[in-house]
Motif scaffolding. Structure first.
Motif, PDB file in Angstrom:
ATOM      1  N   GLY A  63       0.882  -1.345  -0.016  1.00  6.92           N
ATOM      2  CA  GLY A  63       0.019  -0.094  -0.015  1.00  6.92           C
ATOM      3  C   GLY A  63       1.035   1.199  -0.044  1.00  6.92           C
ATOM      4  O   GLY A  63       1.918   1.235   0.330  1.00  6.92           O
ATOM      5  N   LEU A  64       0.113   2.360  -0.235  1.00  3.25           N
ATOM      6  CA  LEU A  64       0.567   3.687  -0.067  1.00  3.25           C
ATOM      7  C   LEU A  64       0.202   4.123   1.269  1.00  3.25           C
ATOM      8  O   LEU A  64      -0.782   4.307   1.544  1.00  3.25           O
ATOM      9  CB  LEU A  64      -0.116   4.717  -0.866  1.00  3.25           C
ATOM     10  N   SER A  65       1.272   3.990   2.166  1.00  2.00           N
ATOM     11  CA  SER A  65       1.179   3.573   3.597  1.00  2.00           C
ATOM     12  C   SER A  65       1.832   5.039   4.537  1.00  2.00           C
ATOM     13  O   SER A  65       2.795   5.639   3.828  1.00  2.00           O
ATOM     14  CB  SER A  65       1.845   2.579   4.169  1.00  2.00           C
ATOM     15  N   ILE A  66       1.164   4.891   5.686  1.00  2.59           N
ATOM     16  CA  ILE A  66       1.852   6.049   6.690  1.00  2.59           C
ATOM     17  C   ILE A  66       1.995   4.974   7.770  1.00  2.59           C
ATOM     18  O   ILE A  66       0.983   4.251   8.153  1.00  2.59           O
ATOM     19  CB  ILE A  66       0.909   7.311   6.947  1.00  2.59           C
ATOM     20  N   GLY A  67       3.222   5.089   8.381  1.00 10.42           N
ATOM     21  CA  GLY A  67       3.462   4.474   9.754  1.00 10.42           C
ATOM     22  C   GLY A  67       4.449   3.287   9.336  1.00 10.42           C
ATOM     23  O   GLY A  67       4.852   2.883   8.284  1.00 10.42           O
ATOM     24  N   SER A  68       4.586   2.124  10.169  1.00 16.65           N
ATOM     25  CA  SER A  68       3.490   2.005  11.441  1.00 16.65           C
ATOM     26  C   SER A  68       4.100   3.178  12.600  1.00 16.65           C
ATOM     27  O   SER A  68       3.364   3.516  13.348  1.00 16.65           O
ATOM     28  CB  SER A  68       3.745   0.659  12.132  1.00 16.65           C
ATOM     29  N   PRO A  69       5.570   3.731  12.492  1.00 12.68           N
ATOM     30  CA  PRO A  69       5.698   4.475  13.812  1.00 12.68           C
ATOM     31  C   PRO A  69       5.144   5.985  13.190  1.00 12.68           C
ATOM     32  O   PRO A  69       5.518   6.320  12.074  1.00 12.68           O
ATOM     33  CB  PRO A  69       6.933   4.636  13.530  1.00 12.68           C
ATOM     34  N   THR A  70       4.367   6.619  13.924  1.00 14.01           N
ATOM     35  CA  THR A  70       3.800   7.873  13.823  1.00 14.01           C
ATOM     36  C   THR A  70       3.910   8.661  14.941  1.00 14.01           C
ATOM     37  O   THR A  70       3.301   9.833  15.202  1.00 14.01           O
ATOM     38  CB  THR A  70       2.241   7.763  13.319  1.00 14.01           C
ATOM     39  N   ASN A  71       4.763   8.183  15.934  1.00 16.63           N
ATOM     40  CA  ASN A  71       4.800   9.031  17.044  1.00 16.63           C
ATOM     41  C   ASN A  71       5.355  10.414  17.096  1.00 16.63           C
ATOM     42  O   ASN A  71       4.930  11.152  17.725  1.00 16.63           O
ATOM     43  CB  ASN A  71       5.758   8.148  18.256  1.00 16.63           C
ATOM     44  N   ALA A  72       6.125  10.822  15.887  1.00 14.31           N
ATOM     45  CA  ALA A  72       6.742  11.881  15.900  1.00 14.31           C
ATOM     46  C   ALA A  72       5.850  12.878  15.082  1.00 14.31           C
ATOM     47  O   ALA A  72       6.145  14.142  14.666  1.00 14.31           O
ATOM     48  CB  ALA A  72       7.992  12.035  15.492  1.00 14.31           C
ATOM     49  N   GLY A  73       4.638  12.448  14.486  1.00 13.63           N
ATOM     50  CA  GLY A  73       3.842  13.177  13.927  1.00 13.63           C
ATOM     51  C   GLY A  73       3.914  13.050  12.206  1.00 13.63           C
ATOM     52  O   GLY A  73       4.909  13.232  11.680  1.00 13.63           O
ATOM     53  N   VAL A  74       2.687  12.953  11.683  1.00 13.55           N
ATOM     54  CA  VAL A  74       2.779  13.031  10.160  1.00 13.55           C
ATOM     55  C   VAL A  74       1.344  13.619   9.743  1.00 13.55           C
ATOM     56  O   VAL A  74       0.294  13.549  10.270  1.00 13.55           O
ATOM     57  CB  VAL A  74       2.486  11.478   9.486  1.00 13.55           C
ATOM     58  N   ARG A  75       1.805  14.753   8.857  1.00 14.04           N
ATOM     59  CA  ARG A  75       0.563  15.810   8.503  1.00 14.04           C
ATOM     60  C   ARG A  75       0.811  16.277   7.282  1.00 14.04           C
ATOM     61  O   ARG A  75       1.986  16.355   6.485  1.00 14.04           O
ATOM     62  CB  ARG A  75       0.309  16.748   9.383  1.00 14.04           C
TER      63      ARG A  75
END
Length: 401
Positions: A136-148
């Motif tokens: 997939g076109l993915s975000i994560g799995s680590p997102t703790n520092a933020g994604v926007r």
């Protein structure tokens, strides 16, 4: 781009850059993302290499954040995520710049609004890509520092899943955001606009239990439990389709949807987090049978909220805008009615009777009550969705050697 793509039919990995075939049971086969923009632990600087013996005369400086990234016009067929934005593990600034390393003092690690070039509309863009194998076109799995502030648009997904035969599965995923209780952070202002998907096992995956709580110890970041927050996630002009072989044989296709937010539990983060998704012009074709997966998957130490004996792991709100038809050929699900068609016409929804905390706001307005093909009605009125029917939209993967 291809990184050791897995062929689920032959059971082998094929590295298309060289033409060499690597047996799946051999050692050294990597589980590799196609493109992997990841925040650094701190500022970096080095000479820019080209993959050979040449390098830039001077050094290239990177402050550690991911911004001003364009991933466009690629053919992607990896054995893991096609693209994966990893928003962790920490704020790249030196400790003296932000004091104690706590979530409150951190900046977003991946931010499409930071330092946007004057000649670009968006700071982070993933567009005009064709995807074959991949998760997939993915975000994560680590997102703790933020994604926007990421814009995904005009992307295609083409594989062979026929909706029923596991040998055609290949683990193919379309659009995906994933995190866990010790690697979570703010994921917001994400735009998926324009996607044609066929032969995909899991069309949409939004999952805060990508790893189980016991597999996500606080030592992952050293910051304690970090609860994910997925909000202002916008999906528009998304079409989920059947494969040509099925169409020729008069068979339905299929694919899954996953919406798993966090329930308050008894031993881990002890926090509820509800996924917020906004949908406009999102359709499953009439000959696609959809399933909502993982809503009832038992998770250790998460108690039932409805008095039943089954543990629950779903918290999601779907805000339906204009022209949404997720019925397809049928809607398969676990206990309870989810997005259930009513007698007033195909594509209409009742209030969900399930107790899995999937909230549906709004109703499908695909057409008149007697419309037996609301998805077809939407597609006929939408130029972006109609592009999915053009043969030129589906080029074969180039065998680069």
């Amino acid at each position: 781009m291809n990184n050791d793509a897995f062929d689920g039919v032959s059971g082998s990995y094929s590295h298309l850059y060289t033409g060499a075939t690597i047996d799946a049971s051999s050692t050294g086969v990597k589980n590799t993302d196609g493109v992997d923009p990841s925040v650094a632990a701190g500022p970096e600087h080095a000479a820019l290499g080209t993959g050979s013996k040449t390098a830039s005369a001077g050094q290239v400086y990177f402050d550690g954040y991911v911004k001003n990234v364009a991933i466009v016009y690629n053919f992607l067929s990896p054995s893991d995520d096609n693209v994966a934005f990893k928003g962790g593990l920490q704020d790249p600034r030196p400790g003296s710049a932000h004091g104690a390393t706590t979530p409150a003092n951190m900046l977003w690690a991946i931010d499409g609004n930071r330092d946007v070039s004057s000649n670009r509309t968006y700071g982070i863009t993933v567009a005009h890509n064709h995807n074959y194998n991949g998760h997939g076109l993915s975000i994560g799995s680590p997102t703790n520092a933020g994604v926007r502030n990421i814009h995904f648009y005009d992307n295609y997904f083409d594989n062979i899943y026929d909706g029923s035969n596991s040998s055609t599965d290949n683990g193919i995923v379309g659009l995906r955001i994933k995190s866990g209780q010790a690697r979570g952070g703010d994921v917001s202002n994400i735009y998926y606009d324009g996607a044609c998907m066929r032969g995909v096992k899991d069309f949409l995956v939004f999952d805060m239990y990508y790893t189980g709580p016991s597999a996500d110890p606080i030592t992952y970041t050293g910051l304690g439990w970090l609860v994910p927050s997925f909000h202002d996630i916008n999906l528009s002009n998304i079409r989920m389709m059947n494969i040509p072989a099925n169409k020729a044989a008069g068979k339905n296709g299929g694919g899954g949807l996953t919406f798993r937010g966090l329930h308050a539990d008894t031993a881990y983060a002890n926090t509820q987090s509800v996924i917020q998704l906004n949908l406009d012009n999102v359709v499953a074709d009439k000959d696609v049978a959809l399933s909502i997966a993982n809503l009832s998957k038992p998770v250790v130490n998460i108690g039932s909220t409805d008095g039943s004996s089954q543990s629950k792991a779903a918290n999601a709100t779907l805000n339906l805008g204009a022209n949404v038809s997720l019925i397809g050929s049928s809607m398969a699900h676990g206990s309870g009615g989810i997005l259930t068609s009513t007698s007033s016409g195909a594509g209409k929804y009742t209030t969900p009777t399930n107790t899995l905390n999937l909230t549906v706001n709004g109703s499908d307005d695909a057409g008149a009550a007697g419309d037996t093909d609301p998805a077809g009605t939407i597609v006929s009125q939408n130029a972006k969705l109609s592009l999915c029917d053009q043969a030129s939209s589906w080029p074969v993967f180039p065998n680069v050697k």
